[in-house]
Design a protein around this motif. Structure first.
Motif, PDB file in Angstrom:
ATOM      1  N   LEU A 456       0.870  -1.175   0.000  1.00 29.69           N
ATOM      2  CA  LEU A 456       0.000   0.000   0.000  1.00 29.69           C
ATOM      3  C   LEU A 456       0.906   1.223   0.000  1.00 29.69           C
ATOM      4  CD1 LEU A 456      -3.006   0.754   0.087  1.00 29.69           C
ATOM      5  CD2 LEU A 456      -2.794   0.942   2.585  1.00 29.69           C
ATOM      6  N   ALA A 467      -2.914   0.418  -3.940  1.00 25.41           N
ATOM      7  CA  ALA A 467      -2.613  -0.941  -3.515  1.00 25.41           C
ATOM      8  C   ALA A 467      -2.135  -1.720  -4.732  1.00 25.41           C
ATOM      9  CB  ALA A 467      -3.843  -1.607  -2.916  1.00 25.41           C
ATOM     10  N   LEU A 483     -10.827  -1.465   3.271  1.00 23.05           N
ATOM     11  CA  LEU A 483      -9.898  -0.442   3.743  1.00 23.05           C
ATOM     12  C   LEU A 483     -10.367   0.071   5.100  1.00 23.05           C
ATOM     13  CD1 LEU A 483      -7.407   1.330   2.960  1.00 23.05           C
ATOM     14  CD2 LEU A 483      -9.063   3.047   2.150  1.00 23.05           C
ATOM     15  N   LEU A 517      -5.187  -1.986   4.523  1.00 22.84           N
ATOM     16  CA  LEU A 517      -5.999  -2.634   3.497  1.00 22.84           C
ATOM     17  C   LEU A 517      -5.884  -4.146   3.655  1.00 22.84           C
ATOM     18  CD1 LEU A 517      -7.704  -2.535   0.864  1.00 22.84           C
ATOM     19  CD2 LEU A 517      -5.526  -2.617  -0.388  1.00 22.84           C
TER      20      LEU A 517
END
Length: 997
Positions: A456, A467, A483, A517
């Motif tokens: 990320l 990402a 996220l 994420l």
């Protein structure tokens, strides 16, 4: 005398000559220089040089012309020494030189316009550019302006050099040109393979370049273009499309010439079809032929179905070149077949054969395929079907993975070692002897693997994160993720992307904040384990950063606004390009201003404010401000090296800053020039000004927006001298009319000096207004030459002088007289001396009797009389005396006079009748103006008759006389007031018809 060793050179300038000499032993008081036309001796230019000069420029000369130059050095005790040399100016190069072929492949025509001035001739050199060899070397007369070079090579570049010759000097001009190319012949185009064509031609030596264009006639696009040098006779075009018709065009170029040549067409060989198969179709008792479409093009396919082991043709079908299958219906069940597929392109063919195929039996039912939670295996199962066995096939995206054959009684099979997250297709067919039924198909997915190397990153962006991941060696149908805000653990958004994605950008995030994420791979209905990554968004740079002067010489205040998002702290950096040291400081996230003290005056400072958030920094644009400057002194304005220039100088008073020099016209005060000068510079030359103008200069010291003005200085540019100076005599007055043209620029007026040539007296000076273009100089001596000089004046400055020499008209001789001293062949001329000077007198004597000029005499300027001899007796003459000064003349009035006539000769008398006397005589020389016959009584002396006759008379008859009487006769020759008579001769008239002696 002392040798001056005079030499001359032109320094590559065709309108000037530089004269150089050695200083004579003991030195010289000055030099006089005179340049004359060689041959005529006419003085063209003169000049003078000071005692220390050893060179002098003669300018404005005619190129290619011979001149005679005399240098006279004035030595001590009024002694002089001179040396005369001849020199020739360099010629001018020709203008508008052109070299053209006119479309000819074997000739070039050169043409030019003559350069200014004279020349001895031209020399033309023609070179072949490729071989660098001299082809022609031609010498031409000076009047020539064109020449034709023939017998040249076609399609070749030539270089022409035209040299103008004058003595040992020359001036050259060059030009390049090509002859027109010739056209190649016998163009052929034939296939070399399925991807190549071979082109060949003849006669390619007549062009510098060959251009080949190969065009695909199917797409009408150019496939290949080729440019080759002279001599290429064949070329193979590679990497073409198989089975395609091409068009080849050939053209030639040489320089700017292009000639279109022949063209040809040909086909490449087609490729044979690949992977020809014959298999059962969906319909019963049908077979479908399939093949892989080969590369390239073709017109169509010819498909032939053959039956039985003998391969007897049973069906023929033609299909388009884009088709890849044909289905044959209504075939015999369980029969063996084969197929032949032929690709046809133009006249060429390429074929391929299939293996044998059979009509199909019925397929099994109840087919299933399950993953059972495994990423590497699938279980296939089916219901029992009638037949001898089964044919199993597992494929991946229509590509077979594994084929198996099983005997009757087996109803399941496990496939292992498969790719995770991949969609497989399972097919099962029933085999009965040579027959295989149509397959039963089913598809399913293996479980996917999680994404690898998940990262990320903000990529320098403040409101987005990217990402990225590397897909596993297996496949998937896509990816899904969530996220989160790392600190608060609040869910921000869900993400779903396709299988081909390896990155995704998450937008509209908060600047300077940390996020996490979580991602998983998806394959069909199945989902992989989760992977996670974390990063910060990039912080926003501060906005509204300013740096302001606090009006304290040593302080600057910084201000900024906090941008949106999260901030850990602010970092401030202040520096100056003129100082090595810089100021660095850090403040908390809620601070928005800071003051820097102890700075240098007149200095530009730069401020950068940086935001810190996590490991990232974001900096503002630089803000700048100056501390206040100081001022300048001792500003001076002087004329520059040229009339269009001013030289400005000043003294700096310290500190780091730039200066702005402002120039304005003194009368209007409007600024016409702003010149920025860097620090350290203390002088400036202002160019492109108006000569003879008054200007005002003010220098502003600059430190950013802060300015301080210097004292104001006034200066003049030197005026330009007047142009086209001329002086001519006034015909009716003892004066010279001086004319000139106004030079560009301004002036306050003109100053003229008039000096009598050869005089040591002070010159006479006159003034003229600034708008004047002429003035008359009166009260001069007639017939005298004067040196006239003129200057333009502006303020305290004068222009360079313009000088010219001219002479006044001489005075005409006065009181001219022409007298006869009593002679029949001489006349005497005298006159009074007129005022002023002259070179000589010209006295012309005209004969009014013959209406012609008979004598001309040239006498010195001091002569006052002249005697004419050997003149015709009894003729009238006119004389005129002309005073001559150079080309100027003044003539006296004409005065006339006669020479004495000669007396008639051979006077005879006769009496042909009683009352008649015949008088006859002869003349001496030209004769006289007229004759007078006087008759008197010989006895008494009393006059009887007086007859006036013309100059052509040679006899006269006297009538009405008394018979028998003696008469006395005399004949006088007359010329003007002068006459000459014969002696009296007597004779008697007849008496009663008797002749008396």
């Amino acid at each position: 005398g002392t040798l001056l060793n005079v030499s001359v050179s032109d320094h590559d300038r065709s309108d000037s000559l530089l004269l150089s000499w050695d200083e004579p032993e003991g030195g010289a008081k000055g030099y006089l220089l005179a340049l004359s036309s060689l041959g005529s001796g006419t003085l063209l230019q003169n000049g003078s040089a000071g005692p220390n000069a050893t060179s002098f420029w003669f300018r404005g000369l005619t190129p290619g012309t011979l001149y005679e130059i005399k240098v006279t050095a004035t030595l001590a005790c009024m002694d002089t020494t001179s040396q005369t040399i001849t020199a020739q100016t360099s010629p001018s190069a020709v203008r508008n030189l052109s070299l053209s072929s006119g479309g000819s492949s074997a000739s070039l025509r050169a043409a030019w316009a003559h350069g200014h001035g004279g020349r001895d001739g031209y020399r033309l050199g023609l070179w072949h550019s490729d071989s660098q060899s001299l082809v022609r070397n031609v010498s031409l007369l000076p009047s020539a302006s064109a020449f034709l070079f023939d017998g040249l090579l076609a399609g070749s570049e030539y270089a022409l050099k035209v040299s103008t010759l004058a003595g040992a000097s020359q001036a050259s001009t060059s030009i390049h040109q090509w002859t027109a190319p010739s056209i190649p012949t016998q163009l052929r185009l034939s296939p070399g393979s399925s991807t190549s064509l071979v082109a060949s031609w003849a006669g390619a030596a007549g062009a510098a370049w060959l251009h080949l264009e190969l065009r695909n006639l199917l797409t009408q696009k150019v496939s290949t273009t080729l440019s080759a040098r002279r001599g290429l006779t064949s070329y193979t075009f590679q990497h073409l499309h198989p089975g395609t018709q091409y068009w080849l065009g050939l053209s030639t170029t040489a320089g700017s010439y292009t000639v279109v040549g022949p063209n040809a067409t040909a086909w490449t060989y087609p490729l044979s079809p690949g992977n020809v198969t014959l298999s059962s179709a969906e319909e019963q008792n049908s077979l479908q032929a399939r093949w892989s479409i080969p590369g390239g093009q073709r017109d169509f396919y010819l498909v032939t179905l053959r039956e039985g082991e003998d391969s007897v043709p049973t069906r023929n079908i033609s299909v388009g070149g884009d088709n890849d299958h044909v289905t044959f219906h209504g075939l015999s069940p369980g029969q063996q077949f084969s197929v032949q597929v032929v690709a046809v392109a133009g006249p060429y063919r390429a074929s391929a054969h299939s293996t044998a195929a059979w009509t199909e039996p019925r397929a099994p039912s109840g087919v299933s395929l399950s993953s059972q939670g495994s990423p590497h295996s699938l279980l296939a199962s089916w219901e029992e079907a009638m037949g001898e066995g089964y044919l199993l096939a597992l494929s991946l995206a229509e590509h077979p993975v594994k084929n198996s054959s099983l005997l009757r009684g087996v109803t399941s099979f496990t496939y292992k070692g498969l790719h995770p997250g991949t969609l497989y297709t399972f097919e099962v067919s029933t085999v009965a002897g040579p027959y295989t039924s149509s397959p039963r198909c089913i598809s399913n997915w293996t479980y996917p693997l999680p994404p690898e190397q998940l990262t990320l990153s903000n990529g320098g962006h403040s409101t987005s994160l990217q990402a990225s991941w590397r897909a596993a060696s297996s496949g998937s149908t896509g990816y899904t993720g969530t996220l989160w805000e790392t600190k608060s653990q609040e869910q921000v958004r869900n993400v779903t992307v396709g299988k081909d994605w390896t990155n995704v950008t998450l937008e509209n995030l908060v600047p300077g904040r940390q996020y996490t994420l979580e991602m998983a791979a998806v394959a069909g209905p199945y989902r992989s384990p989760v992977r996670s990554a974390t990063d910060w968004t990039y912080p926003l740079a501060p906005a509204g950063v300013t740096l302001t002067n606090t009006r304290r010489p040593m302080g600057l205040s910084a201000f900024w606004d906090k941008a949106a998002g999260d901030v850990d702290q602010f970092h401030l950096q202040l520096y100056s390009k003129s100082h090595a040291a810089q100021r660095n400081t850090s403040v908390g996230p809620n601070t928005h201003n800071f003051t820097f003290l102890g700075l240098s005056p007149g200095t530009q400072y730069f401020l950068k404010v940086t935001v810190l958030a996590g490991p990232y920094r974001s900096s503002s644009h630089f803000a700048t401000e100056w501390t206040y400057p100081l001022s300048l002194a001792n500003v001076s304005v002087q004329p520059g090296r040229k009339p269009q220039e001013l030289h400005v100088s000043w003294a700096e008073s310290g500190g780091g800053r730039d200066h702005l020099v402002q120039l304005s016209v003194a009368e209007s005060l409007s600024i016409i020039r702003n010149v920025s000068v860097p620090r350290g510079v203390t002088q400036l030359d202002l160019e492109g000004l108006v000569p003879g103008s008054r200007y005002r200069v003010e220098i502003i010291s600059q430190a950013g927006p802060h300015r301080i003005s210097s004292q104001t200085a006034i200066g003049y540019t030197v005026p330009l001298p007047p142009r086209s100076l001329s002086a001519s005599p006034v015909s009716t007055a003892r004066a010279l009319a001086v004319h000139w043209e106004t030079a560009p620029g301004h002036r306050d007026g003109y100053l003229l000096s008039v000096l009598e040539e050869g005089s040591s007296a002070l010159p006479r000076t006159l003034e003229a207004g600034k708008d004047s273009t002429n003035v008359t100089v009166p009260q001069l001596e007639p017939g005298t030459c004067y040196l006239v000089g003129i200057w333009a004046v502006a303020g305290p400055y004068r222009s360079l002088p313009e000088n010219i020499t001219s002479c006044t008209v001489p005075a005409a001789p006065m009181n001219l007289s022409l007298t006869n001293p009593g002679s029949s062949s001489e006349l005497y001329t005298s006159w009074n001396r007129p005022p002023g000077r002259r070179d000589h007198y010209r006295i012309t004597l005209y004969s009014l009797s013959t209406q012609s000029r008979i004598q001309v005499q040239t006498l010195s300027a001091d002569a006052l009389n002249c005697t004419w001899t050997h003149l015709e007796a009894g003729s009238k003459f006119a004389v005129q005396v002309t005073a001559v000064k150079g080309s100027l003349e003044a003539s006296s009035i004409n005065v006339t006079q006669w020479t004495y006539p000669l007396a008639p000769a051979n006077l005879t008398l006769g009496s042909p009748a009683a009352s008649v006397l015949v008088v006859s005589w002869a003349v001496v020389g030209r004769g006289a103006e007229g004759f007078v016959v006087d008759v008197g009584d010989a006895a008494s002396g009393a006059p009887v008759g007086h007859t006036v006759l013309g100059g052509d008379a040679r006899s006269h008859i006297l009538r009405s006389l008394s018979p028998g009487t003696r008469y006395s006769v005399a004949v006088r020759a007359t010329a003007g007031p002068f006459h000459a008579s014969t002696p009296n001769l007597t004779h008697c008239t007849r008496e009663c018809d008797a002749l008396l002696a």
